[in-house]
Write a protein that holds these residues in place. Sequence first.
Motif, PDB file in Angstrom:
ATOM      1  N   ARG A  11      75.536  45.464  60.797  1.00 11.44           N
ATOM      2  CA  ARG A  11      76.095  47.027  60.858  1.00 11.44           C
ATOM      3  C   ARG A  11      77.583  46.252  60.336  1.00 11.44           C
ATOM      4  NH1 ARG A  11      76.861  47.975  66.579  1.00 11.44           N
ATOM      5  NH2 ARG A  11      78.786  46.474  66.859  1.00 11.44           N
ATOM      6  N   GLN A  12      78.097  45.103  60.451  1.00 12.48           N
ATOM      7  CA  GLN A  12      79.142  44.984  59.846  1.00 12.48           C
ATOM      8  C   GLN A  12      78.146  44.512  58.299  1.00 12.48           C
ATOM      9  OE1 GLN A  12      82.290  43.685  61.013  1.00 12.48           O
ATOM     10  NE2 GLN A  12      82.837  43.644  58.894  1.00 12.48           N
ATOM     11  N   PHE A  13      76.876  43.540  58.105  1.00  9.40           N
ATOM     12  CA  PHE A  13      77.312  43.903  56.310  1.00  9.40           C
ATOM     13  C   PHE A  13      76.591  44.712  55.496  1.00  9.40           C
ATOM     14  CE2 PHE A  13      77.314  39.103  57.461  1.00  9.40           C
ATOM     15  CZ  PHE A  13      77.501  38.334  56.686  1.00  9.40           C
ATOM     16  N   THR A  14      76.378  45.537  56.401  1.00  9.53           N
ATOM     17  CA  THR A  14      75.889  46.721  56.029  1.00  9.53           C
ATOM     18  C   THR A  14      76.543  48.121  55.399  1.00  9.53           C
ATOM     19  OG1 THR A  14      75.314  47.718  57.752  1.00  9.53           O
ATOM     20  CG2 THR A  14      72.588  46.856  56.911  1.00  9.53           C
ATOM     21  N   THR A  15      77.872  48.316  56.312  1.00  8.37           N
ATOM     22  CA  THR A  15      78.990  48.285  56.584  1.00  8.37           C
ATOM     23  C   THR A  15      79.648  47.932  54.807  1.00  8.37           C
ATOM     24  OG1 THR A  15      79.472  48.881  58.396  1.00  8.37           O
ATOM     25  CG2 THR A  15      81.375  48.636  57.452  1.00  8.37           C
ATOM     26  N   GLU A  16      79.753  47.215  54.182  1.00  3.47           N
ATOM     27  CA  GLU A  16      80.169  46.144  53.458  1.00  3.47           C
ATOM     28  C   GLU A  16      79.191  46.460  51.934  1.00  3.47           C
ATOM     29  OE1 GLU A  16      83.257  45.001  52.823  1.00  3.47           O
ATOM     30  OE2 GLU A  16      83.953  45.805  54.739  1.00  3.47           O
ATOM     31  N   GLY A  17      78.101  47.670  52.224  1.00  6.57           N
ATOM     32  CA  GLY A  17      77.030  47.119  51.176  1.00  6.57           C
ATOM     33  C   GLY A  17      76.042  45.876  50.682  1.00  6.57           C
ATOM     34  N   TYR A  18      76.236  45.536  51.311  1.00  2.46           N
ATOM     35  CA  TYR A  18      74.600  44.625  51.852  1.00  2.46           C
ATOM     36  C   TYR A  18      73.312  44.896  51.787  1.00  2.46           C
ATOM     37  CZ  TYR A  18      77.845  40.793  50.366  1.00  2.46           C
ATOM     38  OH  TYR A  18      79.654  40.779  49.504  1.00  2.46           O
ATOM     39  N   GLU A  19      72.282  44.161  51.701  1.00  2.00           N
ATOM     40  CA  GLU A  19      71.401  44.842  52.214  1.00  2.00           C
ATOM     41  C   GLU A  19      70.907  43.818  53.210  1.00  2.00           C
ATOM     42  OE1 GLU A  19      66.313  45.279  51.058  1.00  2.00           O
ATOM     43  OE2 GLU A  19      68.217  45.569  49.259  1.00  2.00           O
ATOM     44  N   VAL A  20      71.109  43.696  54.100  1.00  2.76           N
ATOM     45  CA  VAL A  20      70.081  42.797  55.321  1.00  2.76           C
ATOM     46  C   VAL A  20      69.006  43.002  55.734  1.00  2.76           C
ATOM     47  CG1 VAL A  20      71.332  42.488  57.704  1.00  2.76           C
ATOM     48  CG2 VAL A  20      72.754  43.185  55.788  1.00  2.76           C
ATOM     49  N   HIS A  21      68.174  41.346  55.953  1.00  2.00           N
ATOM     50  CA  HIS A  21      66.981  41.766  56.279  1.00  2.00           C
ATOM     51  C   HIS A  21      67.233  40.288  57.354  1.00  2.00           C
ATOM     52  CE1 HIS A  21      64.403  42.924  53.441  1.00  2.00           C
ATOM     53  NE2 HIS A  21      65.481  42.795  52.595  1.00  2.00           N
ATOM     54  N   LEU A  22      66.774  40.458  58.556  1.00  2.00           N
ATOM     55  CA  LEU A  22      66.829  40.210  59.398  1.00  2.00           C
ATOM     56  C   LEU A  22      65.253  39.272  60.215  1.00  2.00           C
ATOM     57  CD1 LEU A  22      67.805  42.292  62.154  1.00  2.00           C
ATOM     58  CD2 LEU A  22      69.784  40.675  60.570  1.00  2.00           C
ATOM     59  N   ALA A  23      65.601  38.131  60.481  1.00  2.00           N
ATOM     60  CA  ALA A  23      64.739  37.364  60.839  1.00  2.00           C
ATOM     61  C   ALA A  23      64.621  36.544  62.329  1.00  2.00           C
ATOM     62  CB  ALA A  23      64.265  35.822  60.283  1.00  2.00           C
ATOM     63  N   GLY A  24      63.740  36.226  62.956  1.00  2.00           N
ATOM     64  CA  GLY A  24      64.126  35.909  64.853  1.00  2.00           C
ATOM     65  C   GLY A  24      63.891  34.825  64.388  1.00  2.00           C
ATOM     66  N   ASP A  25      63.149  33.965  63.946  1.00  2.00           N
ATOM     67  CA  ASP A  25      62.823  32.222  64.169  1.00  2.00           C
ATOM     68  C   ASP A  25      62.972  31.552  62.967  1.00  2.00           C
ATOM     69  OD1 ASP A  25      59.987  32.081  63.075  1.00  2.00           O
ATOM     70  OD2 ASP A  25      59.457  33.267  64.200  1.00  2.00           O
ATOM     71  N   GLY A  26      62.811  30.151  63.536  1.00  2.00           N
ATOM     72  CA  GLY A  26      62.494  29.673  61.960  1.00  2.00           C
ATOM     73  C   GLY A  26      61.960  29.898  61.392  1.00  2.00           C
ATOM     74  N   GLU A  27      60.897  29.767  61.641  1.00  2.00           N
ATOM     75  CA  GLU A  27      60.099  29.563  60.835  1.00  2.00           C
ATOM     76  C   GLU A  27      60.032  30.504  59.267  1.00  2.00           C
ATOM     77  OE1 GLU A  27      56.178  28.748  62.176  1.00  2.00           O
ATOM     78  OE2 GLU A  27      56.028  26.664  62.599  1.00  2.00           O
ATOM     79  N   GLN A  28      59.843  32.207  60.431  1.00  2.00           N
ATOM     80  CA  GLN A  28      59.523  33.115  59.209  1.00  2.00           C
ATOM     81  C   GLN A  28      61.279  33.140  58.276  1.00  2.00           C
ATOM     82  OE1 GLN A  28      60.981  35.885  61.895  1.00  2.00           O
ATOM     83  NE2 GLN A  28      60.371  37.722  60.589  1.00  2.00           N
TER      84      GLN A  28
END
Length: 229
Positions: free
Chosen positions: A21-38
């Motif tokens: 929410r914070q980064f998209t509000t500032e106009g960034y495209e956000v990608h999420l990864a839930g573990d280290g290898e990913q």
Amino acid sequence: MAANTILVIEDDPRIQKALHRQFTTEGYEVHLAGDGEQGLASCKSLKPAGVVLDLMLPTMSGLEVCKGIKKWSPTMPVVVLSAVSEVADKVLLLEMGADDYVTKPFSPRELMARVQAAIRRAQRPAVNDRVTFGNIAADFSGMEVFKDGESVSLTAHEIKLLQYFVENPERVITREELLNDVWHYTSYPTTRTVDNHVMKLRQKLEPDPAKPIYFRTLHGIGYKFVRGD
């Protein structure tokens, strides 16, 4: 490199949601990864502008991920999320290659400011370690500054501030930007820190500190460095 993309490597869904929410509000495209290898694989495929990395991750530790990222791309900005509070451990975080760290619990806005500062530092064009302007010569690798061939005694932060000005000539720089990029502050109870250091640079380097030609004030905004050559 995806200039407007932030990769968040974090396994806590609540933190993922808050940062998205914070980064998209500032106009960034956000990608999420839930573990280290990913996360490491995503970093290599996405080539993001910056990485937010939690230390405690499944499959691969944040330490291993950070080392892997820096081995693949030494200049990739990495800001670590950590519950670590001991000073010695904070130093270790930076020694392992992280560009900055934020300790939990944290403010998403503070984290965003630190990530943006790390990205600006990474994107800053390289300059020579030795520069001259007017009658001033600076050797930033040796932390030495000379005026008319005579050594000038500057503190470490005065030299860092001078180098930042030299790397950003003819550009209006706000006090907040200087506090972020030179001091790594993210809260600003006062901006006198910047003003006092600029005053010291003027006293030590300007021909006439009362009429500065190198370190110029933009009233209500900040400063501008002019080489005066």
